[in-house]
Design a protein around this motif. Structure first.
Motif, PDB file in Angstrom:
ATOM      1  N   GLU A   1       0.835  -1.207   0.000  1.00  0.00           N
ATOM      2  CA  GLU A   1       0.000   0.000   0.000  1.00  0.00           C
ATOM      3  C   GLU A   1       0.869   1.255   0.000  1.00  0.00           C
ATOM      4  OE1 GLU A   1      -2.959  -0.046   3.112  1.00  0.00           O
ATOM      5  OE2 GLU A   1      -3.555  -2.084   2.593  1.00  0.00           O
ATOM      6  N   LEU A   2       1.990   1.210   0.737  1.00  0.00           N
ATOM      7  CA  LEU A   2       2.907   2.352   0.749  1.00  0.00           C
ATOM      8  C   LEU A   2       3.530   2.556  -0.622  1.00  0.00           C
ATOM      9  CD1 LEU A   2       4.186   4.513   2.561  1.00  0.00           C
ATOM     10  CD2 LEU A   2       5.982   2.885   3.113  1.00  0.00           C
ATOM     11  N   ASP A   3       3.873   1.466  -1.313  1.00  0.00           N
ATOM     12  CA  ASP A   3       4.418   1.580  -2.677  1.00  0.00           C
ATOM     13  C   ASP A   3       3.388   2.214  -3.617  1.00  0.00           C
ATOM     14  OD1 ASP A   3       6.870   0.490  -1.995  1.00  0.00           O
ATOM     15  OD2 ASP A   3       6.388  -1.541  -2.702  1.00  0.00           O
ATOM     16  N   LYS A   4       2.131   1.807  -3.493  1.00  0.00           N
ATOM     17  CA  LYS A   4       1.063   2.385  -4.324  1.00  0.00           C
ATOM     18  C   LYS A   4       0.901   3.871  -4.010  1.00  0.00           C
ATOM     19  CE  LYS A   4      -1.727  -1.787  -4.822  1.00  0.00           C
ATOM     20  NZ  LYS A   4      -2.989  -2.447  -4.421  1.00  0.00           N
ATOM     21  N   ALA A   5       0.936   4.177  -2.721  1.00  0.00           N
ATOM     22  CA  ALA A   5       0.775   5.592  -2.322  1.00  0.00           C
ATOM     23  C   ALA A   5       1.955   6.412  -2.825  1.00  0.00           C
ATOM     24  CB  ALA A   5       0.652   5.689  -0.798  1.00  0.00           C
ATOM     25  N   THR A   6       3.164   5.840  -2.787  1.00  0.00           N
ATOM     26  CA  THR A   6       4.349   6.547  -3.279  1.00  0.00           C
ATOM     27  C   THR A   6       4.235   6.759  -4.778  1.00  0.00           C
ATOM     28  OG1 THR A   6       5.704   5.550  -1.535  1.00  0.00           O
ATOM     29  CG2 THR A   6       6.869   6.454  -3.425  1.00  0.00           C
ATOM     30  N   ASP A   7       3.790   5.739  -5.500  1.00  0.00           N
ATOM     31  CA  ASP A   7       3.611   5.877  -6.949  1.00  0.00           C
ATOM     32  C   ASP A   7       2.579   6.961  -7.256  1.00  0.00           C
ATOM     33  OD1 ASP A   7       5.484   3.905  -7.411  1.00  0.00           O
ATOM     34  OD2 ASP A   7       4.002   2.296  -7.764  1.00  0.00           O
ATOM     35  N   ASN A   8       1.480   6.951  -6.519  1.00  0.00           N
ATOM     36  CA  ASN A   8       0.434   7.965  -6.723  1.00  0.00           C
ATOM     37  C   ASN A   8       0.967   9.363  -6.404  1.00  0.00           C
ATOM     38  OD1 ASN A   8      -1.489   6.175  -7.575  1.00  0.00           O
ATOM     39  ND2 ASN A   8      -2.421   5.937  -5.553  1.00  0.00           N
ATOM     40  N   LEU A   9       1.755   9.471  -5.343  1.00  0.00           N
ATOM     41  CA  LEU A   9       2.325  10.760  -4.962  1.00  0.00           C
ATOM     42  C   LEU A   9       3.299  11.241  -6.027  1.00  0.00           C
ATOM     43  CD1 LEU A   9       2.496  12.973  -2.800  1.00  0.00           C
ATOM     44  CD2 LEU A   9       4.308  11.653  -1.729  1.00  0.00           C
ATOM     45  N   ASP A  10       4.115  10.331  -6.561  1.00  0.00           N
ATOM     46  CA  ASP A  10       5.046  10.696  -7.638  1.00  0.00           C
ATOM     47  C   ASP A  10       4.278  11.187  -8.864  1.00  0.00           C
ATOM     48  OD1 ASP A  10       7.261  10.055  -6.099  1.00  0.00           O
ATOM     49  OD2 ASP A  10       7.548   8.055  -6.994  1.00  0.00           O
ATOM     50  N   LEU A  11       3.185  10.517  -9.186  1.00  0.00           N
ATOM     51  CA  LEU A  11       2.364  10.897 -10.342  1.00  0.00           C
ATOM     52  C   LEU A  11       1.754  12.281 -10.123  1.00  0.00           C
ATOM     53  CD1 LEU A  11       1.200   9.942 -13.054  1.00  0.00           C
ATOM     54  CD2 LEU A  11      -0.736   9.016 -11.759  1.00  0.00           C
ATOM     55  N   VAL A  12       1.250  12.500  -8.942  1.00  0.00           N
ATOM     56  CA  VAL A  12       0.645  13.792  -8.634  1.00  0.00           C
ATOM     57  C   VAL A  12       1.707  14.889  -8.638  1.00  0.00           C
ATOM     58  CG1 VAL A  12      -0.509  15.122  -6.791  1.00  0.00           C
ATOM     59  CG2 VAL A  12      -1.289  12.819  -7.367  1.00  0.00           C
ATOM     60  N   THR A  13       2.891  14.569  -8.125  1.00  0.00           N
ATOM     61  CA  THR A  13       3.990  15.532  -8.084  1.00  0.00           C
ATOM     62  C   THR A  13       4.386  15.915  -9.510  1.00  0.00           C
ATOM     63  OG1 THR A  13       4.791  14.590  -6.016  1.00  0.00           O
ATOM     64  CG2 THR A  13       6.316  15.977  -7.241  1.00  0.00           C
ATOM     65  N   MET A  14       4.475  14.957 -10.412  1.00  0.00           N
ATOM     66  CA  MET A  14       4.822  15.238 -11.820  1.00  0.00           C
ATOM     67  C   MET A  14       3.768  16.093 -12.491  1.00  0.00           C
ATOM     68  SD  MET A  14       6.849  11.993 -13.546  1.00  0.00           S
ATOM     69  CE  MET A  14       5.463  11.352 -14.312  1.00  0.00           C
ATOM     70  N   LYS A  15       2.525  15.816 -12.197  1.00  0.00           N
ATOM     71  CA  LYS A  15       1.439  16.583 -12.820  1.00  0.00           C
ATOM     72  C   LYS A  15       1.427  18.013 -12.300  1.00  0.00           C
ATOM     73  CE  LYS A  15      -1.628  12.972 -14.286  1.00  0.00           C
ATOM     74  NZ  LYS A  15      -2.965  12.454 -14.346  1.00  0.00           N
ATOM     75  N   THR A  16       1.744  18.183 -11.041  1.00  0.00           N
ATOM     76  CA  THR A  16       1.776  19.536 -10.494  1.00  0.00           C
ATOM     77  C   THR A  16       2.972  20.313 -11.055  1.00  0.00           C
ATOM     78  OG1 THR A  16       2.899  18.761  -8.510  1.00  0.00           O
ATOM     79  CG2 THR A  16       0.542  19.113  -8.346  1.00  0.00           C
ATOM     80  N   LYS A  17       4.062  19.643 -11.344  1.00  0.00           N
ATOM     81  CA  LYS A  17       5.225  20.308 -11.938  1.00  0.00           C
ATOM     82  C   LYS A  17       4.899  20.759 -13.378  1.00  0.00           C
ATOM     83  CE  LYS A  17       9.009  18.275  -9.363  1.00  0.00           C
ATOM     84  NZ  LYS A  17      10.196  17.439  -9.428  1.00  0.00           N
ATOM     85  N   GLU A  18       4.082  19.996 -14.051  1.00  0.00           N
ATOM     86  CA  GLU A  18       3.710  20.311 -15.425  1.00  0.00           C
ATOM     87  C   GLU A  18       2.806  21.549 -15.443  1.00  0.00           C
ATOM     88  OE1 GLU A  18       1.901  16.885 -17.241  1.00  0.00           O
ATOM     89  OE2 GLU A  18       3.751  15.751 -17.169  1.00  0.00           O
ATOM     90  N   LEU A  19       2.116  21.792 -14.432  1.00  0.00           N
ATOM     91  CA  LEU A  19       1.209  22.930 -14.405  1.00  0.00           C
ATOM     92  C   LEU A  19       1.974  24.148 -14.143  1.00  0.00           C
ATOM     93  CD1 LEU A  19      -1.730  21.552 -12.283  1.00  0.00           C
ATOM     94  CD2 LEU A  19      -1.694  21.918 -14.752  1.00  0.00           C
TER      95      LEU A  19
END
Length: 122
Positions: free
Chosen positions: A104-122
């Motif tokens: 679950e922590l790995d999934k949460a980390t992956d989701n956080l990385d994805l969200v972090t990348m999307k926020t950088k793109e904005l």
């Protein structure tokens, strides 16, 4: 079956055929031997027997104590075995929970990385 013959049941003619001696000679007691009752010669024999009997009793008591000690040791070993099996089961269940939490922590980390990348793109 074995049959024991008492003097009143013996057929002396049969005895003559089996044993060449006269039948009555077979049953005569020899007078050359004299038997005496086995007894104690002195008080020291009684004391020796008493000492031996006390040693036997003491050894038996020691064996009883050792048996009781071994029984207690066996019970303790059984309790430790049961306790170690319970600990093993608990560790296995906690390992499963830790594995689930890691996934679950790995999934949460992956989701956080994805969200972090999307926020950088904005």
């Amino acid at each position: 079956p074995i049959h024991f013959l008492t003097p009143s049941k013996i057929n002396y003619t049969m005895v003559k055929k089996i044993h060449p001696a006269k039948p009555m000679d077979m049953f005569k007691k020899e007078k050359s031997h004299s038997y005496s009752r086995v007894g104690y010669d002195s008080d020291s024999d009684y004391e020796e027997d008493d000492v031996i009997q006390r040693q036997i009793n003491q050894q038996q008591l020691e064996m009883i104590k050792q048996d009781e000690g071994l029984d207690m040791l066996s019970e303790s070993a059984n309790r430790l075995g049961t306790l170690s099996l319970n600990i093993h089961e608990e560790l296995n269940s906690q390992n499963i929970m830790l594995d689930d939490m890691e996934n679950e922590l790995d999934k949460a980390t992956d989701n956080l990385d994805l969200v972090t990348m999307k926020t950088k793109e904005l």
